[in-house]
Design an enzyme around this catalytic site. Structure first.
Site, PDB file in Angstrom:
ATOM      1  N   ASN A  17       0.862  -1.243  -0.010  1.00  0.00           N
ATOM      2  CA  ASN A  17      -0.052   0.143  -0.059  1.00  0.00           C
ATOM      3  C   ASN A  17       0.856   1.153   0.119  1.00  0.00           C
ATOM      4  O   ASN A  17       0.431   2.029  -0.590  1.00  0.00           O
ATOM      5  CB  ASN A  17      -1.083  -0.057   1.179  1.00  0.00           C
ATOM      6  N   ASN A 106      -6.411   5.170   8.096  1.00  0.00           N
ATOM      7  CA  ASN A 106      -5.798   3.768   7.874  1.00  0.00           C
ATOM      8  C   ASN A 106      -6.663   2.900   6.668  1.00  0.00           C
ATOM      9  O   ASN A 106      -7.772   3.382   6.364  1.00  0.00           O
ATOM     10  CB  ASN A 106      -6.404   3.027   9.206  1.00  0.00           C
ATOM     11  N   HIS A 108      -8.151  -0.778   6.135  1.00  0.00           N
ATOM     12  CA  HIS A 108      -8.341  -2.172   6.751  1.00  0.00           C
ATOM     13  C   HIS A 108      -8.748  -3.051   5.816  1.00  0.00           C
ATOM     14  O   HIS A 108      -9.846  -2.696   4.953  1.00  0.00           O
ATOM     15  CB  HIS A 108      -9.495  -1.906   7.954  1.00  0.00           C
ATOM     16  N   ASP A 144      -9.780   0.059  14.521  1.00  0.00           N
ATOM     17  CA  ASP A 144     -10.766   0.203  13.109  1.00  0.00           C
ATOM     18  C   ASP A 144     -12.014   0.533  13.287  1.00  0.00           C
ATOM     19  O   ASP A 144     -12.971   0.103  12.711  1.00  0.00           O
ATOM     20  CB  ASP A 144     -10.670  -1.336  12.720  1.00  0.00           C
ATOM     21  N   GLU A 173      -7.603  -2.386  -2.616  1.00  0.00           N
ATOM     22  CA  GLU A 173      -6.671  -1.524  -1.534  1.00  0.00           C
ATOM     23  C   GLU A 173      -5.859  -0.242  -2.398  1.00  0.00           C
ATOM     24  O   GLU A 173      -5.790   0.770  -2.019  1.00  0.00           O
ATOM     25  CB  GLU A 173      -5.956  -2.236  -0.625  1.00  0.00           C
TER      26      GLU A 173
HETATM   27  C1  GRF Z   1      -3.056  -4.709   4.075  1.00  0.00           C
HETATM   28  O1  GRF Z   1      -4.014  -5.629   3.822  1.00  0.00           O
HETATM   29  C2  GRF Z   1      -3.829  -3.533   4.870  1.00  0.00           C
HETATM   30  O2  GRF Z   1      -5.262  -3.368   4.568  1.00  0.00           O
HETATM   31  C3  GRF Z   1      -3.896  -4.186   6.438  1.00  0.00           C
HETATM   32  O3  GRF Z   1      -2.374  -4.690   6.214  1.00  0.00           O
HETATM   33  C4  GRF Z   1      -2.053  -4.965   4.899  1.00  0.00           C
HETATM   34  C5  GRF Z   1      -0.645  -4.506   4.655  1.00  0.00           C
HETATM   35  O4  GRF Z   1      -0.353  -4.797   3.216  1.00  0.00           O
HETATM   36  N1  GRF Z   1      -3.763  -3.009   7.091  1.00  0.00           N
HETATM   37  P1  GRF Z   1       0.770  -4.155   2.912  1.00  0.00           P
HETATM   38  O5  GRF Z   1       2.065  -3.915   3.990  1.00  0.00           O
HETATM   39  O6  GRF Z   1       0.538  -2.729   2.437  1.00  0.00           O
HETATM   40  O7  GRF Z   1       1.306  -4.736   1.639  1.00  0.00           O
END
Ligand code: GRF
Length: 224
Positions: A17, A106, A108, A144, A173
């Site tokens: 992300n 955040n 989630h 959350d 995401e």
């Molecule tokens: C993602 O699924 C996010 O939603 C959650 O933790 C994971 C992190 O993945 N909070 P990355 O480190 O961004 O690949």
């Protein structure tokens, strides 16, 4: 050049992300990466993109509260306009949340308020959900629980494994998080009290991109 908001991203692990937030930044700039895990694979994106990166190790601090204070101090030192948690596996101090209230986000991997906490994909499969997804929300002192900004849904198929489902959610995401942060940076999404407001552009874009937004998302009242 017009000043655009700066974003600090807090990570603990893989950082996919984070990568998407960097690569899709249009109306903000990622200027700091902070990790509570010096081994986090995502730290490599700091080097790759030339972004100031700090990793703090729990073992360098006598107590958890001093460790959390150090993370707060490092974040403040970067003086970001906005802060995004992206797989940051630590509960922040209430002071941190209060300081960045309305500027702290955040992502989630579930359709909140369903499945807060860990193992969301496994739990969704165990409950026989037909759809699952992800949520971007403002952070409040709970886990959350903050005001929901936007969600993206994916289908759950009978033959799904945790890996297959998590991969399907992760793709969404990577699209929704930068979209929200770009929109916030342009002032097209804002928080008043604990209600999220959207511009008409955001409403149109959400429809086009198949993101769900909430015109009444005052799920929780901020306790300060
Ligand atoms: C993602 O699924 C996010 O939603 C959650 O933790 C994971 C992190 O993945 N909070 P990355 O480190 O961004 O690949």
């Amino acid at each position: 050049m017009r000043d655009i908001p700066t974003l600090a991203v807090l990570i603990s692990g893989r950082g996919s992300n984070l990568k998407s937030l960097i690569e899709n930044s249009v109306d903000y700039r990622v200027t700091a990466i902070i990790s509570n895990n010096p081994e986090a694979p995502g730290l490599k994106f700091g080097r790759e993109y030339g972004i100031k990166t700090v990793a703090l190790s729990r073992k360098d601090y006598p107590s958890l509260s001093e460790y959390k204070c150090a993370i707060f101090e490092e974040t403040k030192k970067a003086s970001p306009d906005l802060v995004a948690l992206a797989g940051f596996m630590m509960i922040l101090q209430p002071e941190f949340v209060k300081f960045y209230w309305g500027r702290l986000f955040n992502i989630h991997p579930a359709l909140l308020p369903k499945y807060p906490g860990l193992d969301t994909h496994k739990r969704a499969l165990e409950h026989g959900e037909k759809e699952h997804g992800c949520t971007v929300h403002y952070v409040d002192p709970g886990v959350d629980t903050g005001p929901i900004i936007a969600q993206a849904k994916v289908p759950v198929f009978p033959e799904d494994t945790v890996e297959a489902l998590s991969q399907r959610v992760l793709e969404r995401e990577h699209a929704i998080y930068p979209w929200v942060i770009n929109s916030v940076s342009r002032g097209e999404i804002r928080l008043e009290g604990s209600t999220v407001y959207y511009s008409s552009l955001v409403k149109a874009e959400a429809k086009e991109k198949n993101f769900i937004i909430f015109t009444d998302s005052s799920l929780k009242t901020f306790p300060y």
